[in-house]
Structures are given as structure tokens and as C-alpha cells.
Write an enzyme that holds these catalytic residues in place. Structure first.
Site, mmCIF file in Angstrom:
data_model
loop_
_atom_site.group_PDB
_atom_site.id
_atom_site.type_symbol
_atom_site.label_atom_id
_atom_site.label_comp_id
_atom_site.label_asym_id
_atom_site.label_seq_id
_atom_site.Cartn_x
_atom_site.Cartn_y
_atom_site.Cartn_z
ATOM 1 N N VAL A 87 27.749 36.286 80.746
ATOM 2 C CA VAL A 87 27.131 37.436 80.063
ATOM 3 C C VAL A 87 27.556 37.556 78.603
ATOM 4 O O VAL A 87 26.955 38.316 77.836
ATOM 5 C CB VAL A 87 27.390 38.776 80.800
ATOM 6 C CG1 VAL A 87 26.750 38.782 82.176
ATOM 7 C CG2 VAL A 87 28.873 39.107 80.864
ATOM 8 N N SER A 104 33.253 52.924 83.680
ATOM 9 C CA SER A 104 34.475 53.070 84.485
ATOM 10 C C SER A 104 35.011 54.490 84.378
ATOM 11 O O SER A 104 34.833 55.159 83.349
ATOM 12 C CB SER A 104 35.548 52.101 83.975
ATOM 13 O OG SER A 104 36.829 52.489 84.455
ATOM 14 N N TYR A 152 39.991 47.668 77.437
ATOM 15 C CA TYR A 152 39.108 47.966 78.575
ATOM 16 C C TYR A 152 38.422 49.318 78.365
ATOM 17 O O TYR A 152 37.204 49.444 78.537
ATOM 18 C CB TYR A 152 39.921 47.950 79.870
ATOM 19 C CG TYR A 152 39.070 48.117 81.108
ATOM 20 C CD1 TYR A 152 38.305 47.058 81.592
ATOM 21 C CD2 TYR A 152 39.013 49.338 81.784
ATOM 22 C CE1 TYR A 152 37.515 47.217 82.727
ATOM 23 C CE2 TYR A 152 38.238 49.498 82.914
ATOM 24 C CZ TYR A 152 37.490 48.433 83.387
ATOM 25 O OH TYR A 152 36.708 48.584 84.510
ATOM 26 N N SER A 211 35.745 49.229 75.791
ATOM 27 C CA SER A 211 34.528 48.560 76.276
ATOM 28 C C SER A 211 33.717 49.498 77.163
ATOM 29 O O SER A 211 32.494 49.575 77.058
ATOM 30 C CB SER A 211 34.868 47.260 77.012
ATOM 31 O OG SER A 211 35.478 47.495 78.272
ATOM 32 N N LYS A 212 34.399 50.247 78.030
ATOM 33 C CA LYS A 212 33.680 51.084 78.996
ATOM 34 C C LYS A 212 33.136 52.357 78.348
ATOM 35 O O LYS A 212 32.099 52.880 78.766
ATOM 36 C CB LYS A 212 34.594 51.402 80.176
ATOM 37 C CG LYS A 212 34.950 50.161 81.003
ATOM 38 C CD LYS A 212 33.707 49.501 81.574
ATOM 39 C CE LYS A 212 34.024 48.352 82.512
ATOM 40 N NZ LYS A 212 32.798 47.744 83.093
HETATM 41 N N1 NAD Z 1 37.098 47.740 91.038
HETATM 42 C C1 NAD Z 1 37.402 48.822 90.332
HETATM 43 O O1 NAD Z 1 38.360 49.576 90.638
HETATM 44 C C2 NAD Z 1 36.541 49.204 89.157
HETATM 45 C C3 NAD Z 1 36.615 50.514 88.669
HETATM 46 C C4 NAD Z 1 35.799 50.891 87.609
HETATM 47 C C5 NAD Z 1 34.914 49.977 87.063
HETATM 48 N N2 NAD Z 1 34.871 48.704 87.551
HETATM 49 C C6 NAD Z 1 33.873 47.798 86.970
HETATM 50 O O2 NAD Z 1 33.024 47.365 88.014
HETATM 51 C C7 NAD Z 1 32.371 46.153 87.633
HETATM 52 C C8 NAD Z 1 32.360 45.199 88.813
HETATM 53 O O3 NAD Z 1 33.664 44.797 89.091
HETATM 54 P P1 NAD Z 1 34.205 44.604 90.583
HETATM 55 O O4 NAD Z 1 35.167 45.685 90.834
HETATM 56 O O5 NAD Z 1 33.081 44.382 91.521
HETATM 57 O O6 NAD Z 1 35.089 43.276 90.363
HETATM 58 P P2 NAD Z 1 34.898 41.769 90.835
HETATM 59 O O7 NAD Z 1 35.960 41.016 90.113
HETATM 60 O O8 NAD Z 1 34.874 41.706 92.311
HETATM 61 O O9 NAD Z 1 33.460 41.369 90.277
HETATM 62 C C9 NAD Z 1 33.230 41.106 88.905
HETATM 63 C C10 NAD Z 1 32.312 39.907 88.789
HETATM 64 O O10 NAD Z 1 32.036 39.689 87.399
HETATM 65 C C11 NAD Z 1 32.003 38.292 87.206
HETATM 66 N N3 NAD Z 1 32.220 37.930 85.803
HETATM 67 C C12 NAD Z 1 33.382 37.951 85.093
HETATM 68 N N4 NAD Z 1 33.175 37.468 83.863
HETATM 69 C C13 NAD Z 1 31.858 37.140 83.775
HETATM 70 C C14 NAD Z 1 31.043 36.595 82.759
HETATM 71 N N5 NAD Z 1 31.545 36.263 81.569
HETATM 72 N N6 NAD Z 1 29.736 36.410 83.020
HETATM 73 C C15 NAD Z 1 29.216 36.713 84.233
HETATM 74 N N7 NAD Z 1 29.937 37.216 85.240
HETATM 75 C C16 NAD Z 1 31.246 37.438 85.018
HETATM 76 C C17 NAD Z 1 33.119 37.766 88.102
HETATM 77 O O11 NAD Z 1 32.998 36.371 88.339
HETATM 78 C C18 NAD Z 1 32.911 38.616 89.340
HETATM 79 O O12 NAD Z 1 32.031 38.003 90.248
HETATM 80 C C19 NAD Z 1 33.129 45.655 86.398
HETATM 81 O O13 NAD Z 1 32.343 45.939 85.256
HETATM 82 C C20 NAD Z 1 34.384 46.507 86.379
HETATM 83 O O14 NAD Z 1 34.874 46.693 85.080
HETATM 84 C C21 NAD Z 1 35.665 48.292 88.577
#
Ligand code: NAD
Length: 269
Positions: free
Chosen positions: A71, A149, A163, A166-167
């Protein structure tokens, strides 16, 4: 007159494109949107995880396609959206889900850390919004859902500068895109999840050799649950449900908003 409940959430004949589809929220959302009837096109840098998601959707009788997508590269994101259009004829839903965690004190943060986190979490979402918006404006409608987030609602917390930047940027981008999309029938919303157990949180209990430390995991899950008034830590399915709501007719009067599935951790107006 109310639409039937099933119709409100029905995505039959629709096409959804999701980044981050190899894991966590993206995988769960892919499966749920497919169950709701959408053809699903998933982008990620993790080829193996991507294929596992695609296979699980196909095994359940759904239509899915994986496209390797970094991305950070606009050309990749355009290619992802264009593949959806080539394969299934249109794009109705764009979920900009891919993201990475990063923590360091500001004074210890290197230029490459800043570039990487903003490149994936903010520029990546911008490219997804831009590519989808262009197609959706042509089509005369669509839905974009960005993942921000819960960090955006916190007081400043040491180590989360990049982080958090970004969010917070994703939240602001969402509002601007909602304003630009609205005259064309394109809705744009964001989700600010609380703590959710995914690949994102694993680093808290994985040892350097990649093995799980069960004590660290139990302590993390306990602390995460106790933090939330609802007394539970998030599951990817909780976020997928919110994505389905925002991607469907159930939310047809909703745009430019931030939805907070977080167990009650923060309660802004
Ligand atoms: N898990 C949490 O507690 C939490 C809380 C708030 C926000 N988020 C946000 O939720 C979203 C999803 O994260 P998740 O928790 O499912 O984590 P996850 O690590 O399970 O999934 C994230 C996915 O993004 C992919 N990714 C990373 N870099 C990439 C790139 N350059 N191009 C394409 N894909 C890429 C990874 O390979 C992975 O499959 C993220 O944006 C994260 O910041 C997560």
C-alpha cells in the site's frame, strides 16, 4: 417503510476491495463481506496469508481474489482496484485496513521509522481512498471504510508519536474524502478500534525465536480486558461487523464519521 433486516446488510452483486486481507481484521472482514454476498478482492504484502484468506472464502462458496499489494506504492493500490473492476466489473466497497504498529520515543525515532509508518498507515490509506474515489465517482456511488485507531482519543501516550500521527491523519482524511465523495453518492467513514487480538498484538507475547510465551499472552489479554468497561478484549470479528455496517445500506445516512468499537475504553462525544 423499513427494509427487511437481511436486505439492509445484503451485499449481493457488490464488489469489495480490502487491503490488509492476509490477517486479522482484513481477513475477518473479507469473510464476512463475502458471506453478505460480495465478491472480495484482497490486497496484502503477505502472499501466504493472502492465499489462505482467499482459499477460506472460496471453500465457503464465496468469490475472492488475492492481489499482492504494497500500500506504500500508489501503483500497487491502483492495480488492486483495477483488478477488482476487471474481474468483477465494479468496486462498491473499499476497506483501507492494512497497517503496522510502531513504538519509540520521539528522540529515538529514525527517519526510516517515520517514513515506514506514515507510508503504510497514512499514505497507504490515502492511495486507497484516491483510487477508489476515482472509480466510485464514475460509477455514481460506493462506500469507503478506513481503519484509524483508538489511539486518536487518548491523551498523549509516550512512544506512540508516529503511529498516532498516522491514525489521526486517517481520521482527518476520512472527513475530507466524505465531503468530496458526498455529491457523488460516495460515503466515507472510519473505524477507530480499541485493542483487538490480531497479528498486530502478537508482538507482545512472541519471543525472539517466534515462539509464543503463554504467560506473557495471558497477562496481555487480562490487562487488555480489564482496560475496557465491557470487560473484554476485541476480536477481529467485532471490527468486521462494524465494517459490514458501514459498507451496507444499514448506514446509508452515515458519512464522515468515526465509529469506535472499543469495549467502552474511550467515549468521546
Ligand atoms: N489490533 C489492534 O489492537 C488495532 C487497534 C487499532 C487499530 N488497528 C489497526 O487495524 C488495522 C488492521 O490491523 P490488524 O490488527 O488486523 O493487524 P494484522 O497485523 O493482523 O493485519 C495487518 C495486515 O496488514 C498487512 N500489511 C502490512 N504492511 C503492508 C503493506 N505495506 N501493504 C499491504 N499490506 C500490509 C499485513 O501483512 C497484515 O496482513 C491496522 O491499520 C491497525 O493499525 C489495530
Amino acid at each position: 417503510m423499513h427494509q427487511e433486516i437481511a436486505d439492509l446488510f445484503d451485499l449481493s452483486g457488490k464488489v469489495a476491495c480490502l487491503t490488509g486481507g492476509a490477517s486479522g481484521m482484513g481477513r475477518s472482514a473479507g469473510r464476512l463481506l463475502s458471506q453478505a454476498g460480495a465478491a472480495v478482492v484482497l490486497g496484502d504484502i503477505d502472499d501466504k496469508g493472502l492465499q489462505e484468506t482467499v482459499t477460506s472464502i472460496q471453500d465457503a462458496g464465496g468469490r475472492a481474489l488475492g492481489v499482492r499489494t504494497d500500500v506504500q506504492r500508489e501503483a500497487d493500490v491502483i492495480q488492486l482496484v483495477e483488478r477488482a473492476v476487471e474481474e468483477y466489473g465494479r468496486i462498491d466497497v473499499m476497506g483501507n485496513i492494512a497497517g503496522i504498529p510502531q513504538q519509540s520515543m520521539i528522540v529515538d525515532t529514525r527517519e526510516e521509522d517515520v517514513d515506514r509508518v506514515l507510508g503504510i498507515n497514512l499514505k497507504g490509506v490515502f492511495f486507497g481512498v484516491k483510487a477508489a474515489l476515482a472509480r466510485m465517482i464514475e460509477q455514481g456511488g460506493g462506500n469507503i471504510v478506513n481503519i484509524s485507531s483508538g489511539v486518536i482519543d487518548s491523551a498523549g501516550v509516550a512512544t506512540w508519536a508516529c503511529y498516532g500521527m498516522s491514525k489521526a491523519g486517517v481520521a482527518m482524511l476520512t472527513k475530507t474524502a466524505a465531503a468530496e465523495g458526498a455529491p457523488h453518492g460516495v460515503r466515507v467513514n472510519a473505524i477507530a478500534p480499541g485493542l483487538v487480538v490480531t497479528g498486530f498484538t502478537e508482538r507482545h507475547w512472541l519471543e525472539p525465536d517466534g515462539s509464543e510465551n503463554p504467560d506473557k499472552k495471558a497477562a496481555f489479554l487480562k490487562a487488555g480486558s480489564e482496560m475496557a468497561p465491557l470487560g473484554t478484549i476485541g476480536k477481529p470479528e467485532h471490527i468486521a461487523h462494524a465494517i459490514l455496517y458501514l459498507a451496507s445500506d444499514a448506514s446509508e445516512f452515515v458519512t464522515g464519521q468515526i465509529l469506535r468499537p472499543n469495549g467502552g475504553v474511550s467515549m468521546p462525544w
